[in-house]
Design a protein around this motif. Structure first.
Motif, PDB file in Angstrom:
ATOM      1  N   SER A  12       0.823  -1.217   0.000  1.00  0.00           N
ATOM      2  CA  SER A  12       0.000   0.000   0.000  1.00  0.00           C
ATOM      3  C   SER A  12       0.855   1.265   0.000  1.00  0.00           C
ATOM      4  O   SER A  12       0.421   2.326  -0.453  1.00  0.00           O
ATOM      5  CB  SER A  12      -0.932   0.007   1.217  1.00  0.00           C
ATOM      6  N   TYR A  13       2.088   1.150   0.491  1.00  0.00           N
ATOM      7  CA  TYR A  13       3.008   2.292   0.509  1.00  0.00           C
ATOM      8  C   TYR A  13       3.930   2.316  -0.719  1.00  0.00           C
ATOM      9  O   TYR A  13       4.502   3.353  -1.053  1.00  0.00           O
ATOM     10  CB  TYR A  13       3.867   2.240   1.776  1.00  0.00           C
ATOM     11  N   ALA A  14       4.054   1.192  -1.411  1.00  0.00           N
ATOM     12  CA  ALA A  14       5.109   1.007  -2.405  1.00  0.00           C
ATOM     13  C   ALA A  14       5.083   2.020  -3.548  1.00  0.00           C
ATOM     14  O   ALA A  14       6.125   2.265  -4.180  1.00  0.00           O
ATOM     15  CB  ALA A  14       5.026  -0.411  -2.982  1.00  0.00           C
ATOM     16  N   TRP A  15       3.933   2.626  -3.834  1.00  0.00           N
ATOM     17  CA  TRP A  15       3.879   3.573  -4.955  1.00  0.00           C
ATOM     18  C   TRP A  15       4.593   4.885  -4.626  1.00  0.00           C
ATOM     19  O   TRP A  15       5.088   5.588  -5.531  1.00  0.00           O
ATOM     20  CB  TRP A  15       2.428   3.856  -5.342  1.00  0.00           C
ATOM     21  N   ILE A  16       4.682   5.242  -3.341  1.00  0.00           N
ATOM     22  CA  ILE A  16       5.278   6.534  -2.964  1.00  0.00           C
ATOM     23  C   ILE A  16       6.760   6.611  -3.312  1.00  0.00           C
ATOM     24  O   ILE A  16       7.214   7.595  -3.916  1.00  0.00           O
ATOM     25  CB  ILE A  16       5.014   6.822  -1.476  1.00  0.00           C
ATOM     26  N   PRO A  17       7.588   5.593  -2.962  1.00  0.00           N
ATOM     27  CA  PRO A  17       9.004   5.664  -3.345  1.00  0.00           C
ATOM     28  C   PRO A  17       9.253   5.409  -4.832  1.00  0.00           C
ATOM     29  O   PRO A  17      10.409   5.389  -5.259  1.00  0.00           O
ATOM     30  CB  PRO A  17       9.658   4.588  -2.472  1.00  0.00           C
ATOM     31  N   VAL A  18       8.216   5.225  -5.614  1.00  0.00           N
ATOM     32  CA  VAL A  18       8.345   5.178  -7.075  1.00  0.00           C
ATOM     33  C   VAL A  18       7.921   6.520  -7.675  1.00  0.00           C
ATOM     34  O   VAL A  18       8.682   7.167  -8.407  1.00  0.00           O
ATOM     35  CB  VAL A  18       7.518   4.026  -7.670  1.00  0.00           C
ATOM     36  N   VAL A  19       6.728   6.959  -7.344  1.00  0.00           N
ATOM     37  CA  VAL A  19       6.187   8.193  -7.917  1.00  0.00           C
ATOM     38  C   VAL A  19       6.941   9.419  -7.398  1.00  0.00           C
ATOM     39  O   VAL A  19       7.277  10.335  -8.167  1.00  0.00           O
ATOM     40  CB  VAL A  19       4.684   8.317  -7.596  1.00  0.00           C
ATOM     41  N   GLY A  20       7.235   9.450  -6.094  1.00  0.00           N
ATOM     42  CA  GLY A  20       7.918  10.600  -5.514  1.00  0.00           C
ATOM     43  C   GLY A  20       9.268  10.886  -6.161  1.00  0.00           C
ATOM     44  O   GLY A  20       9.526  12.014  -6.611  1.00  0.00           O
ATOM     45  N   PRO A  21      10.170   9.891  -6.226  1.00  0.00           N
ATOM     46  CA  PRO A  21      11.453  10.138  -6.890  1.00  0.00           C
ATOM     47  C   PRO A  21      11.336  10.522  -8.359  1.00  0.00           C
ATOM     48  O   PRO A  21      12.094  11.374  -8.841  1.00  0.00           O
ATOM     49  CB  PRO A  21      12.183   8.805  -6.713  1.00  0.00           C
ATOM     50  N   LEU A  22      10.421   9.900  -9.100  1.00  0.00           N
ATOM     51  CA  LEU A  22      10.265  10.277 -10.506  1.00  0.00           C
ATOM     52  C   LEU A  22       9.795  11.724 -10.628  1.00  0.00           C
ATOM     53  O   LEU A  22      10.284  12.477 -11.493  1.00  0.00           O
ATOM     54  CB  LEU A  22       9.277   9.336 -11.201  1.00  0.00           C
ATOM     55  N   ALA A  23       8.871  12.130  -9.752  1.00  0.00           N
ATOM     56  CA  ALA A  23       8.425  13.527  -9.767  1.00  0.00           C
ATOM     57  C   ALA A  23       9.561  14.461  -9.387  1.00  0.00           C
ATOM     58  O   ALA A  23       9.740  15.524 -10.003  1.00  0.00           O
ATOM     59  CB  ALA A  23       7.242  13.702  -8.812  1.00  0.00           C
ATOM     60  N   GLY A  24      10.342  14.089  -8.382  1.00  0.00           N
ATOM     61  CA  GLY A  24      11.469  14.920  -7.982  1.00  0.00           C
ATOM     62  C   GLY A  24      12.512  15.055  -9.075  1.00  0.00           C
ATOM     63  O   GLY A  24      13.061  16.140  -9.307  1.00  0.00           O
ATOM     64  N   GLY A  25      12.780  13.955  -9.779  1.00  0.00           N
ATOM     65  CA  GLY A  25      13.724  14.006 -10.891  1.00  0.00           C
ATOM     66  C   GLY A  25      13.239  14.886 -12.020  1.00  0.00           C
ATOM     67  O   GLY A  25      14.008  15.648 -12.620  1.00  0.00           O
ATOM     68  N   ALA A  26      11.936  14.798 -12.329  1.00  0.00           N
ATOM     69  CA  ALA A  26      11.366  15.634 -13.390  1.00  0.00           C
ATOM     70  C   ALA A  26      11.408  17.112 -13.021  1.00  0.00           C
ATOM     71  O   ALA A  26      11.718  17.970 -13.850  1.00  0.00           O
ATOM     72  CB  ALA A  26       9.934  15.190 -13.676  1.00  0.00           C
ATOM     73  N   LEU A  27      11.097  17.432 -11.765  1.00  0.00           N
ATOM     74  CA  LEU A  27      11.142  18.828 -11.309  1.00  0.00           C
ATOM     75  C   LEU A  27      12.563  19.377 -11.360  1.00  0.00           C
ATOM     76  O   LEU A  27      12.775  20.534 -11.746  1.00  0.00           O
ATOM     77  CB  LEU A  27      10.584  18.931  -9.890  1.00  0.00           C
ATOM     78  N   ALA A  28      13.526  18.561 -10.974  1.00  0.00           N
ATOM     79  CA  ALA A  28      14.924  18.996 -11.029  1.00  0.00           C
ATOM     80  C   ALA A  28      15.347  19.278 -12.465  1.00  0.00           C
ATOM     81  O   ALA A  28      16.034  20.274 -12.745  1.00  0.00           O
ATOM     82  CB  ALA A  28      15.826  17.936 -10.402  1.00  0.00           C
ATOM     83  N   ALA A  29      14.926  18.414 -13.386  1.00  0.00           N
ATOM     84  CA  ALA A  29      15.256  18.633 -14.795  1.00  0.00           C
ATOM     85  C   ALA A  29      14.585  19.887 -15.323  1.00  0.00           C
ATOM     86  O   ALA A  29      15.187  20.652 -16.106  1.00  0.00           O
ATOM     87  CB  ALA A  29      14.819  17.422 -15.617  1.00  0.00           C
ATOM     88  N   GLY A  30      13.338  20.134 -14.892  1.00  0.00           N
ATOM     89  CA  GLY A  30      12.652  21.348 -15.316  1.00  0.00           C
ATOM     90  C   GLY A  30      13.373  22.597 -14.841  1.00  0.00           C
ATOM     91  O   GLY A  30      13.559  23.558 -15.608  1.00  0.00           O
TER      92      GLY A  30
END
Length: 261
Positions: A236-254
């Motif tokens: 039930s928690y497993a999506w957070i350490p997948v979605v969160g890092p991908l969002a953080g990486g995209a924001l950093a690239a932006g």
């Protein structure tokens, strides 16, 4: 670099990363380990040294992304998406191999830990304990993947986004080689130190996954391994350490494209 070099490099590198990173957590957590209770400093520096070893070993093959969020950030800034699936496939496979090697290296310690009545409970309470653990994290899940100290979806997601943002913006501004597609020699050292810094400063709330493959691959291995009394894998928690890092990486690239490119 060819697709085969990328896949092999990312598989080997991520396996080394998880073997040494997961290994330091196992050393600190498990019963009958000589390093038991060494503490958070040992874990933070152990993960940093794991990054250093893995990057220096495999940078000539694949550029040593070792993290889908880093791969995503580089793809956004470079505009080259052709090898992203190859990178991600190698990273997840490597993470699963590394987690399996941790289990092999600490096989006796896992058994001692998970059969200790003080850790898993009295036999008379075993059924209730297993049922409770299956709903969330089991007693050794933290060796394989991350979990929050306070379960708050918004905060947990924000923490992973912030931590990964710091990592990826550091890689993009200071860590890439001349081609801009992977980590250079100095970039490996910078990235390792950034990972230590993130662990010490931002790791407390969630255990700082900051890497979808690092969390997802070992979580799958935890679910599959024949560990006694291992409890649940906390899907039930497993999506957070997948979605969160991908969002953080995209924001950093932006931000990089706006402010630095």
């Amino acid at each position: 670099m060819s697709s085969s070099d990328i896949f092999i490099g990312e598989t080997i590198g991520t396996a080394l990363l998880i073997l040494l990173g997961g290994g330091v957590v196992a050393a600190v957590v498990l019963k009958a380990s000589k390093a038991r209770n060494a503490g958070w400093l040992a874990i933070a520096f152990g993960w940093g040294f794991a990054v250093l070893t893995a990057v220096y070993t495999t940078a000539p093959l694949s550029g040593a992304h070792l993290n889908p969020a880093v791969t995503l950030g580089i793809a956004i800034t470079s505009g080259d998406w052709s090898d992203v699936p190859v990178y991600w496939g190698g990273q997840v496979l490597g993470a699963m191999i590394g987690a399996t090697l941790v289990w092999i290296a600490y096989y006796g310690q896992f058994h001692a830990h998970l059969t200790d009545k003080e850790i898993v409970g009295e036999p008379s309470a075993e059924a209730k304990a297993v049922e409770a653990r299956e709903k969330g994290a089991g007693p050794v899940l933290g060796i394989f993947s991350t979990g929050p100290e306070i379960r708050n979806i918004a905060q947990n997601l924000a923490t992973e986004i912030i931590g990964t943002f710091v990592l990826v913006i550091a890689v993009l501004t200071q860590g890439l080689n001349d081609s801009g597609k992977g980590l250079g020699t100095l970039g490996a050292l910078i990235t390792a130190l950034v990972v230590v810094s993130i662990g010490l400063s931002l790791g407390g709330p969630t255990g700082y996954a900051i890497n979808p493959a690092r969390d997802l691959g070992p979580r799958i291995v935890h679910a599959l391994l024949p560990l006694p009394n291992k409890g649940g894998s906390d899907w039930s928690y497993a999506w957070i350490p997948v979605v969160g890092p991908l969002a953080g990486g995209a924001l950093a690239a932006g931000l990089y494209n706006v402010a630095f490119a």
